[in-house]
Motif scaffolding. Structure first.
Motif, PDB file in Angstrom:
ATOM      1  N   SER A   1       2.155   1.995   7.455  1.00  0.00           N
ATOM      2  CA  SER A   1       2.658   1.713   6.111  1.00  0.00           C
ATOM      3  C   SER A   1       3.935   2.505   5.835  1.00  0.00           C
ATOM      4  CB  SER A   1       1.597   2.055   5.062  1.00  0.00           C
ATOM      5  OG  SER A   1       0.472   1.223   5.205  1.00  0.00           O
TER       6      SER A   1
ATOM      7  N   ASN B   1       0.813  -1.227   0.000  1.00  0.00           N
ATOM      8  CA  ASN B   1       0.000   0.000   0.000  1.00  0.00           C
ATOM      9  C   ASN B   1       0.838   1.264   0.000  1.00  0.00           C
ATOM     10  OD1 ASN B   1      -2.625  -1.219   0.004  1.00  0.00           O
ATOM     11  ND2 ASN B   1      -2.309  -1.747   2.147  1.00  0.00           N
TER      12      ASN B   1
ATOM     13  N   GLY C   1      -5.930   7.937  -0.156  1.00  0.00           N
ATOM     14  CA  GLY C   1      -7.366   7.854   0.033  1.00  0.00           C
ATOM     15  C   GLY C   1      -8.024   9.214   0.114  1.00  0.00           C
TER      16      GLY C   1
ATOM     17  N   ASP D   1      -3.335   3.461   1.743  1.00  0.00           N
ATOM     18  CA  ASP D   1      -4.266   3.236   2.850  1.00  0.00           C
ATOM     19  C   ASP D   1      -4.194   4.330   3.917  1.00  0.00           C
ATOM     20  OD1 ASP D   1      -1.797   2.695   3.886  1.00  0.00           O
ATOM     21  OD2 ASP D   1      -2.287   0.715   4.669  1.00  0.00           O
ATOM     22  N   ASP D   2      -3.434   5.414   3.653  1.00  0.00           N
ATOM     23  CA  ASP D   2      -3.348   6.565   4.573  1.00  0.00           C
ATOM     24  C   ASP D   2      -2.902   6.162   5.974  1.00  0.00           C
ATOM     25  OD1 ASP D   2      -4.403   7.746   2.358  1.00  0.00           O
ATOM     26  OD2 ASP D   2      -6.222   8.504   3.293  1.00  0.00           O
ATOM     27  N   ASN D   3      -2.089   5.149   6.105  1.00  0.00           N
ATOM     28  CA  ASN D   3      -1.767   4.572   7.414  1.00  0.00           C
ATOM     29  C   ASN D   3      -0.298   4.800   7.756  1.00  0.00           C
ATOM     30  OD1 ASN D   3      -1.469   3.004   9.720  1.00  0.00           O
ATOM     31  ND2 ASN D   3      -2.650   1.301   8.923  1.00  0.00           N
TER      32      ASN D   3
END
Length: 874
Positions: A655, A312, A634, A650-652
């Motif tokens: 990650s 991601n 996202g 995934d804007d995480n």
């Protein structure tokens, strides 16, 4: 536009698109048009076909030397050896095409991911599709920061401004209005001027406002298609690493040229065999030319970027992988990156609500599972929070307000589905609040609802100091619980002569809403991993300091009050003072997007390697200034994504940490591969040169070196690219970016490995010459070279672990290469016609076993060095 106010009859929401003419195409209609018109894309000048790759490969000096040697054998009348050399050219070409083709497919898949996406109406609902799938007739739903996917005409617009510099070169954004309206939003005659003011062009940027637009032209038919420009996805930029390797390859190429000329003259003058001298010179040039460097610098980063995309993390600029593993400071947004961006109203506050018999206090904690009803005094607060939000919200906070109203105010007079929105006042840098003007019933006063940062709403309401202090205390209490706090106000207005700014309304303060945004479950572990890797995490947020500190502590950031910097304090600091202050800061609160750039510049000035996250239009300068800009895939805007080097799909935050880990792995594997390439070329070059100078029979001919290339090429790229990360890769501090990838001790150790291998091969040749024939001696030397080559692969797999330990580290590609090398070696040693072609004689098995043992011996000193170094390490 010199007024914040905009007539909302031209405003665009998803609800607006439910009108028959704005519902968009059906999926079936869109598919038919797509088949007829073709995809919405321009010819890609960056795409390389297999034919182009083959042409580039054949122009490589190594292949030129192989072809020259093949032609020379044909001139000498040795048809068989010449044809075998040409066959080896085809085999190496096939290997190269496989590697480059795999790399090109990886880059192509990344390029597809980086292409702009578009939000369109299909069958009356908004759908996010790839930009290439947009067709004429589609209705685009546009918002601030979007890259416009195709030529279109505006149907509805709210404060739309477009950056058309891509087409016109003019940097000033252009105001746009809906077709058939003038700049004041009133009906206008359909003139050509009004048509141009409502025209949008593919590739331009919506820098302000929102709207709906109908696509008029796509792909080659668009304005940018007619002009003939091509928009690239992944940029083909020359990284510092490639520049460094380019200089090294030039030095080695010059060395190969002069050494080959020297050998040509020495051989010819000493032996009088000028054709043999030419073959020996070609062999030496082939041995010295490290063309694998360029292969490795293409294959490993590109396939590494492909691996990142599977986690991601999209790499828009492959050169960023160099820097990723060296990051020392990660500046991250709180909302959506550390948290889930899933807002829920957790607490309400209304002054004097306690005086109402239904309420037990001025504040109320909300729990959807246990809170049955909402006291009446809180109804107005919820009502006006919804009125100050868009009808069909995308923003998580506004979704939370609507969900709260639907849960507690359903079937009450506080929800107004029949009211008409007349006017909007958007957020500005000067006033962090937005206002909506509604028409309730015909002839009645207009209702104004405002929501925003508490200090902005307090300013709008012109409250006295006592009221301000009371509200500030309530805000601080909510913020200390980690809640994001917004305030709500109301006003009434008579007439149609709207004020130029929201400040001119007579607002009354209603109350506060505290929103909870849960921390992502994996964040504390990711923060701990970043800390162990020597990376300082700096959280940046627009929230209150107390909210920011509460969330930072939940995330595992070790923060004290002194570790916090507010936007107001930052504003008052000089650049030098900010640079000094940022050495210890862990949390930046109440930060405006424009201030992120100063934070990045201060950290860079202090010598840090900075990764910065962002998602908005105003974040683009900071993303571009950071060593590694990280955009949100996202919720991020197209502007932010295009300014960034990396996009989180995934804007995480976890990650990002995973990307740092993989970035370190890629860099380590590049270094291992480089060390192996240089080390393996030393014995090959030495055995092509030294026997001739010492008056021995020639050991290596071009055919032998071409065979060795069959092992070296896949080993240096595919084997090392598949190597897993070193143990403890995230327990060591970031590397110094000023330190070259391949220099100093790394370069010295590679040369020493090569010299050790050369010494072993030379000793084996001397030993064999004393007991074997010339052909068997040559076979022994060649076998030792092959086993030495394989030993170098295993030895360079780990910078610290032993060769024995590396045998148990999984790498399927390695074993395929080893099996292929040993199989080919057996064929050339024991298949008679191949043995004769290589000028060998069959090697007794006991001598083959000795060759294997000698190959292993060539790296024993390096294994001892790694063991000794490991004992010295703390």
């Amino acid at each position: 536009m010199d007024s914040q106010a905009t007539n909302s009859s031209t405003g665009a929401t998803a609800d607006d698109a439910q009108a028959p003419d704005l519902a968009g195409l059906s999926d079936a209609q869109a598919a038919q048009i797509l088949q007829h018109d073709g995809p919405n894309e321009l010819p890609d000048a960056q795409k390389r076909t297999l034919l182009a790759i083959a042409r580039e490969t054949l122009s490589d000096p190594m292949f030129a030397l192989l072809l020259a040697a093949g032609i020379l054998y044909l001139v000498l009348g040795d048809l068989q050896e010449g044809l075998v050399l040409f066959g080896l050219v085809l085999v190496v070409l096939a290997l190269t095409l496989y590697q480059e083709g795999k790399t090109e497919r990886a880059i192509e898949s990344l390029r597809d991911l980086t292409s702009p996406r578009a939000l369109v109406m299909r069958d009356g609902t908004a759908q996010r599709i790839a930009g290439r799938e947009v067709v004429a007739g589609d209705v685009l739903v546009l918002a601030e920061g979007d890259r416009i996917a195709a030529d279109a005409v505006l149907l509805q617009a709210t404060q739309v401004q477009v950056d058309e510099s891509l087409l016109t070169g003019e940097p000033i954004p252009v105001d746009k209005v809906a077709l058939g309206t003038d700049r004041r939003g009133e009906a206008a005659a359909p003139k050509s001027e009004s048509k141009s003011e409502s025209a949008l062009f593919s590739g331009t940027l919506l820098v302000r406002g929102q709207g709906l637009a109908r696509v008029t032209a796509t792909g080659r038919r668009s304005e940018i298609g007619r002009i003939g420009q091509t928009l690239g996805g992944l940029s083909a930029e020359v990284s510092p690493l490639k520049q460094q390797m380019g200089r090294l390859v030039k030095v080695l190429a010059l060395l190969a040229l002069f050494a080959s000329l020297f050998l040509l003259l020495a051989y010819g003058l000493m032996r009088g065999d000028w054709l043999g001298a030419l073959l020996a010179a070609i062999a030496l040039a082939m041995a010295l030319l490290p063309q694998e460097f360029t292969v490795v610098l293409t294959v490993i980063p590109a396939l590494g970027a492909w691996r990142l995309s599977k986690q991601n993390v999209l790499t828009r600029r492959i050169a960023a992988i160099e820097t990723l593993g060296a990051t020392s400071v990660l500046c991250v947004d709180k909302t959506g990156t550390l948290t889930e961006n899933r807002m829920t109203v957790a607490e309400l506050y209304v002054p004097q609500c306690q005086a109402n018999a239904q309420a037990q206090a001025d504040s109320l904690a909300i729990d959807y599972a246990t809170t049955a009803t909402l006291p009446e005094c809180f109804h107005t607060l919820v009502e006006f929070s919804i009125l100050a939000s868009v009808t069909d919200p995308f923003d998580p906070m506004e979704k939370a307000f609507h969900r709260l109203g639907q849960h507690f105010l359903q079937d009450t007079e506080h929800l107004h589905h029949d009211w008409t929105l007349l006017q909007t006042y958007g957020l500005t840098q000067e006033l962090r609040a937005m206002s909506h003007v509604w028409q309730a019933t015909e002839g009645a006063d207009h209702v104004v609802a405002a929501k925003g940062a508490p200090e902005a709403i307090v300013d709008l309401c012109h409250l006295d100091s006592a009221a301000q202090q009371q509200i500030a205390s309530a805000v601080e209490a909510m913020a200390a619980k980690g809640l994001r706090v917004l305030a709500v106000a109301r006003a009434r207005f008579t007439g149609q002569d709207w004020p130029a700014i929201a400040h001119d309304f007579d607002f009354t303060f209603i109350g506060l809403l505290g929103l909870a945004d849960p921390l992502r479950a994996e964040i504390p572990q990711a923060v701990a991993e970043a800390r162990s890797a020597g990376i300082r995490v700096v959280m940046i947020t627009g929230d209150y300091p107390a909210t920011a500190l509460a969330i930072a502590r939940q995330a595992g950031l070790e923060v004290a009050t002194d570790d916090l910097l507010t936007g107001d304090a930052l504003h008052d600091l000089t650049d030098a003072d900010l640079q000094q202050r940022m050495r210890n800061v862990r949390v930046c609160a109440r930060i405006a997007p424009a201030q992120k750039l100063r934070i990045v510049q201060a950290l860079k000035a202090a010598g840090e390697v900075v990764a910065m996250t962002g998602d908005g239009v105003n974040d683009a300068p900071a993303l571009k200034a950071a060593h590694v800009g990280v955009a949100m895939g996202g919720r991020g805007t197209d502007v932010a994504r295009e300014a960034a080097s990396i996009v989180l799909l995934d804007d995480n935050f976890a990650s990002i940490v995973g990307a740092v880990r993989l970035g370190r792995r890629i860099f380590d594997n590049l270094r291992k591969s480089m060390g192996y390439i240089l080390a393996v070329h030393v014995p090959i070059a030495g055995m092509a040169l030294l026997p001739v100078l010492l008056g021995w029979p020639t050991v290596l001919f071009p055919l032998h070196i071409a065979f060795l290339e069959l092992v070296i090429d896949p080993a240096c790229s595919m084997v090392f690219e598949n190597e897993p990360a070193e143990p403890g890769v995230m327990q060591r501090p970031p590397r110094n970016v000023q330190q070259p990838l391949f220099g100093g001790m790394t370069l010295g150790l590679a040369l020493l490995q090569g010299l050790g291998a050369l010494a072993v091969v030379m000793l084996a040749t001397v030993w064999g010459a004393s007991q074997l024939t010339d052909g068997a001696t040559r076979a022994l030397a060649f076998a030792v070279l092959v086993f030495t080559n394989l030993a170098l692969i295993f030895s360079n797999r780990s910078r610290a672990g032993s060769l024995w330990a590396s045998l148990w580290v999984p790498n399927r590609t390695l074993w395929w290469v080893v099996a292929a090398a040993l199989s080919l070696l057996s064929l050339v040693l024991y298949v008679p016609w191949l043995t004769g072609m290589f000028l060998f004689e069959p090697l007794p098995l006991i001598w083959l076993a000795a060759a294997a043992a000698l190959g292993l011996t060539s790296v024993l000193w390096f294994e001892s060095f790694k063991a000794f170094k490991g004992k010295l390490a703390p």
